[in-house]
Design a protein around this motif. Sequence first.
Motif, short mmCIF file in Angstrom:
data_model
loop_
_atom_site.label_atom_id
_atom_site.label_comp_id
_atom_site.label_asym_id
_atom_site.label_seq_id
_atom_site.Cartn_x
_atom_site.Cartn_y
_atom_site.Cartn_z
N CYS A 184 37.43 52.64 -3.19
CA CYS A 184 38.71 52.33 -3.85
C CYS A 184 38.68 52.77 -5.31
CB CYS A 184 38.98 50.83 -3.77
SG CYS A 184 39.30 50.23 -2.10
N ILE A 185 37.56 52.51 -5.98
CA ILE A 185 37.43 52.92 -7.38
C ILE A 185 37.54 54.43 -7.50
CG2 ILE A 185 35.87 52.99 -9.37
CD1 ILE A 185 34.71 50.34 -8.40
N SER A 186 36.86 55.15 -6.62
CA SER A 186 36.88 56.61 -6.65
C SER A 186 38.28 57.15 -6.39
CB SER A 186 35.91 57.17 -5.61
OG SER A 186 35.96 58.57 -5.57
N CYS A 187 39.00 56.50 -5.49
CA CYS A 187 40.37 56.93 -5.16
C CYS A 187 41.28 56.82 -6.37
CB CYS A 187 40.91 56.08 -4.01
SG CYS A 187 42.58 56.51 -3.48
N VAL A 188 41.17 55.71 -7.11
CA VAL A 188 41.99 55.52 -8.30
C VAL A 188 41.62 56.54 -9.37
CG1 VAL A 188 42.56 53.94 -10.18
CG2 VAL A 188 42.35 53.07 -7.85
N SER A 191 42.89 60.01 -8.37
CA SER A 191 44.36 60.07 -8.45
C SER A 191 44.81 60.24 -9.90
CB SER A 191 44.97 58.79 -7.86
OG SER A 191 44.66 58.67 -6.50
N ALA A 192 44.15 59.53 -10.81
CA ALA A 192 44.49 59.63 -12.23
C ALA A 192 44.20 61.03 -12.76
CB ALA A 192 43.71 58.59 -13.03
N LYS A 193 43.08 61.59 -12.36
CA LYS A 193 42.72 62.94 -12.79
C LYS A 193 43.71 63.97 -12.25
CE LYS A 193 37.75 62.03 -13.19
NZ LYS A 193 36.40 62.37 -12.64
N ASP A 194 44.10 63.78 -11.01
CA ASP A 194 45.03 64.72 -10.39
C ASP A 194 46.41 64.64 -11.04
OD1 ASP A 194 45.71 66.60 -8.11
OD2 ASP A 194 47.12 64.98 -7.69
N LEU A 195 46.82 63.45 -11.43
CA LEU A 195 48.14 63.26 -12.03
C LEU A 195 48.19 63.77 -13.46
CD1 LEU A 195 51.01 62.01 -11.87
CD2 LEU A 195 50.00 59.86 -12.67
N LEU A 196 47.14 63.50 -14.22
CA LEU A 196 47.14 63.82 -15.65
C LEU A 196 46.48 65.15 -15.99
CD1 LEU A 196 46.20 60.25 -16.91
CD2 LEU A 196 48.47 61.29 -16.95
N VAL A 204 42.36 58.48 -19.58
CA VAL A 204 41.79 57.66 -18.51
C VAL A 204 40.54 56.95 -19.02
CG1 VAL A 204 40.77 57.63 -16.21
CG2 VAL A 204 42.73 59.10 -16.69
N GLN A 205 40.46 55.67 -18.75
CA GLN A 205 39.31 54.89 -19.19
C GLN A 205 38.93 53.89 -18.10
OE1 GLN A 205 39.86 52.84 -22.91
NE2 GLN A 205 38.10 51.50 -22.60
N ASP A 206 37.64 53.84 -17.78
CA ASP A 206 37.15 52.84 -16.84
C ASP A 206 37.19 51.47 -17.50
OD1 ASP A 206 36.68 54.78 -14.97
OD2 ASP A 206 34.55 54.99 -15.45
N MET A 207 37.69 50.47 -16.77
CA MET A 207 37.80 49.13 -17.33
C MET A 207 37.27 48.10 -16.35
SD MET A 207 41.62 49.33 -19.05
CE MET A 207 41.43 47.72 -19.81
#
Length: 221
Positions: A184-188, A191-196, A204-207
């Motif tokens: 799930c973490i990898s999917c998010v 997705s963020a990398k693909d969008l931005l 993008v920052q891991d939280m």
Amino acid sequence: MVASGVWAGEIPLERAHNLQEVGSQRRTMKQELERIGYLGEADASYRTMPLGWHTITVRGHDCHTGTTDFMNRADALLSAAKLILRSHQLAVQYNALASTGIFKMSPGSTNTVPGWVQFSLDIRAVEDDVLMDLEKHLKSDFDKIVKGEPVDGLNDDLGVFGRPCNLEWTLDAPSRATKFDSGCISCVQESAKDLLKNASKDLVQDMISGAGTVQFRSWIL
């Protein structure tokens, strides 16, 4: 919010089980839990699966502020202040968190040194072993501080200590760290990398989440 509502005692279990889906089949939550093998036997209650907080009680002696010098005071409030400061110092050291949200003292008079103080201590860390190490360190240092022993200058470098106080540490409720599924973490992340695209490096920052819906519900209790 339904599951956490049951956990906190705000929603009856039977009502939650009888909730129907919005779709055409109108299957209940209980039916779906049975279908996927998630209908457990343990009570869904904070009484059996509580979250974790601590209550710290410091006992000294009430005395008059004008007739009792520093050397003869067992100042519960001064000791408690040092404990809270120490909790912050050690939390930083362990890359964790420590917070006090409730603070009580007695007798609560302008010209009386408090002989009783009680405060909440919320400590959190990403890993369970880090949390346990932090708690062990805090208990050791707290005991030294109320006795007047030197702990990183909190007694010997801060005025006159006076007389020792007594300390009581109560675990209100334990809580283990929750690990999210790596998929799930990898999917998010992907997705963020693909969008931005290239901007993802800056945006993008891991939280780490230190809260949850069950904690939200527990404030209602």
